[in-house]
Scaffold this active site. Structure first.
Site, PDB file in Angstrom:
ATOM      1  N   HIS A  32     -21.737  30.147  14.336  1.00  0.00           N
ATOM      2  CA  HIS A  32     -21.396  29.119  15.206  1.00  0.00           C
ATOM      3  C   HIS A  32     -20.900  29.665  16.872  1.00  0.00           C
ATOM      4  O   HIS A  32     -20.219  29.076  17.442  1.00  0.00           O
ATOM      5  CB  HIS A  32     -20.270  28.266  14.925  1.00  0.00           C
ATOM      6  CG  HIS A  32     -20.562  27.494  13.506  1.00  0.00           C
ATOM      7  ND1 HIS A  32     -21.628  26.729  13.516  1.00  0.00           N
ATOM      8  CD2 HIS A  32     -20.019  27.767  12.409  1.00  0.00           C
ATOM      9  CE1 HIS A  32     -21.682  26.188  12.167  1.00  0.00           C
ATOM     10  NE2 HIS A  32     -20.604  26.825  11.473  1.00  0.00           N
ATOM     11  N   HIS A  81     -23.837  21.843  10.465  1.00  0.00           N
ATOM     12  CA  HIS A  81     -24.687  22.450   9.226  1.00  0.00           C
ATOM     13  C   HIS A  81     -25.653  21.834   8.853  1.00  0.00           C
ATOM     14  O   HIS A  81     -26.140  21.997   7.701  1.00  0.00           O
ATOM     15  CB  HIS A  81     -23.552  22.698   8.341  1.00  0.00           C
ATOM     16  CG  HIS A  81     -22.312  23.362   8.497  1.00  0.00           C
ATOM     17  ND1 HIS A  81     -21.148  22.771   8.672  1.00  0.00           N
ATOM     18  CD2 HIS A  81     -22.026  24.569   8.986  1.00  0.00           C
ATOM     19  CE1 HIS A  81     -20.154  23.120   9.057  1.00  0.00           C
ATOM     20  NE2 HIS A  81     -20.625  24.572   9.197  1.00  0.00           N
TER      21      HIS A  81
END
Length: 331
Positions: free
Chosen positions: A56, A218
C-alpha cells in the site's frame, strides 16, 4: 505478470532493505526487522505508531518520520503485522509518555493490535489506540464501526503526529487523532484489479468499460459495479456518497484528499480533483487544504478515492504543522 522482483515470496524483505537504504536519513531498523522507527527522538513525549500490510506504499512506512508516525509495524503483502511486530515497535519508540497506536479497521489488524496492547501492558508500557473507519462505502452509517480504514488514515497520522510533536499528553493525542477520523469520510472507485506478486494474477475482476464503486484496497467488494463514467461523473458519484454522511454543508471548511490506487497517473488525479473542487465551489464548501497523489495504494490497481475532512481551527492547525517523511513533506 511483468514485475521488477526476484523471488515473489521475499518481496517484503527486499523492499524493506531497499527502503531503509534509500531513506536512512529518516528511518532506522530495530532488533526486529519488521519494526521500523523514525530517527526523530521520542524521549519525553508521546510516540505515535501505526502498522499494516505491505503493498500500500507509501502507507505505512512512508509516513514514518518527523511530525507523523514514530514507528511502523510491517506486515506481509495485504496481511496484518504480527502482534509481536506491533509490540516490538511500541517498545522501540516508547519515550516514557505512552504510545498512541493509530491503525485501520481490518480484522487482522484489530486482533493483533489488541494482543500487542495487552502484552505491552504486562511489560509496563501504556498504549492507547484509535481505529480509522473512514470508508463510507463499506458499511452504512448505522454500522459505522464496521467501516474500513482507507486514505483517511493519512489525515489521522498527520493530525495525531502533529499533536504528539507539540508535547501534548497521550489522552490529547488520542483525542485529536479520533477527531480527525470522526470528521473524515472517504469513498473510491476501482477501474482495474490488483495483482498479488506471489499469486501472479489479479485476485478479482473489473470488466473493461466498468468501474467498481467502493472497492476495498484488497479487492473487497464495493457498493456496485456500473459503467465507467467520465471524471465529472466520478466526482459527482463520490461527493454524493461522502458529503451527506457527516454531513458537510454550505459554509464549512474542508480538507480534500484525492488518493491514487497505485497505477492511476497523477494527471488523471488532478482532473478528478478539479471536478470535485467545482462541485464544492457550487455548494459553497470552502477547501482549506488539498492533497493529490498516492497515499494508500493497492499495488497496481487503477482508480482513486476521495476523502473529505470537515475542519475546525484545531484540525487546521494540525494539518498546517511541518512534517518530513518519505511519503509526505511539509515545511
Amino acid at each position: 505478470m511483468q514485475r521488477i522482483l526476484n523471488n515473489p515470496d521475499n518481496i517484503v524483505d527486499e523492499m524493506l532493505e531497499g527502503f531503509m537504504r534509500a531513506h536512512s536519513d529518516i528511518v532506522e531498523t530495530t532488533e526486529n526487522p519488521r519494526a521500523i522507527k523514525s530517527k526523530v527522538s521520542t524521549q519525553g513525549r508521546v510516540a505515535v505508531v501505526t502498522g499494516g500490510g505491505s503493498g500500500h506504499k507509501p502507507a505505512f512506512i512512508g509516513f514514518c518520520g518527523e511530525g507523523m508516525c514514530d514507528g511502523v509495524a510491517v506486515g506481509e503483502i495485504c496481511s496484518s503485522p504480527t502482534a509481536k511486530a506491533f509490540l516490538d515497535t511500541f517498545t522501540a519508540v516508547d519515550g516514557g509518555k505512552g504510545v498512541a497506536c493509530l491503525y485501520g479497521n481490518y480484522s487482522g489488524d484489530n486482533m493483533n493490535v489488541k494482543m500487542a496492547v495487552k502484552m505491552a501492558k504486562k511489560a509496563g508500557l501504556t498504549v492507547k489506540t484509535v481505529c480509522c473507519n473512514d470508508d463510507v462505502a463499506s458499511a452504512p452509517l448505522s454500522e459505522r464501526e464496521k467501516r474500513r480504514g482507507i486514505a483517511g488514515e493519512f489525515i489521522m497520522y498527520k493530525c495525531g503526529g502533529a499533536m504528539a510533536s507539540t508535547g501534548a499528553d497521550l489522552d490529547e493525542v488520542i483525542r485529536v487523532a479520533q477527531k480527525a477520523v470522526d470528521c473524515s469520510r472517504s469513498a473510491g472507485v476501482g477501474l482495474t484489479p490488483c495483482t498479488l506478486p506471489a499469486v501472479g494474477h489479479p485476485n478479482f475482476q473489473i470488466k473493461e468499460g466498468t468501474m467498481e464503486v467502493g472497492v476495498g484496497p484488497h479487492g473487497e467488494p464495493g457498493m456496485e459495479v456500473c459503467p465507467l463514467e467520465d471524471a465529472a461523473g466520478i466526482a459527482k458519484r463520490l461527493t454524493d456518497i461522502v458529503l451527506p454522511d457527516y454531513p458537510v454543508q454550505s459554509g464549512d471548511e474542508v480538507c480534500v484528499l484525492i488518493n491514487g490506487m497505485g497505477a492511476t497517473p497523477l494527471n488523471e488525479l488532478y482532473v478528478l480533483y478539479n471536478e470535485v473542487a467545482k462541485i464544492l465551489d457550487k455548494k459553497e464548501i470552502h477547501i482549506y487544504k488539498s492533497y493529490v497523489g498516492n497515499f494508500l495504494t493497492s499495488m497496481d490497481m487503477m482508480g482513486a478515492s476521495l476523502t473529505i475532512t470537515k475542519l475546525d481551527e484545531e484540525l487546521k492547525k494540525m494539518l498546517d504543522m511541518p512534517a518530513y517523511t518519505m511519503g509526505f513533506c511539509q515545511k
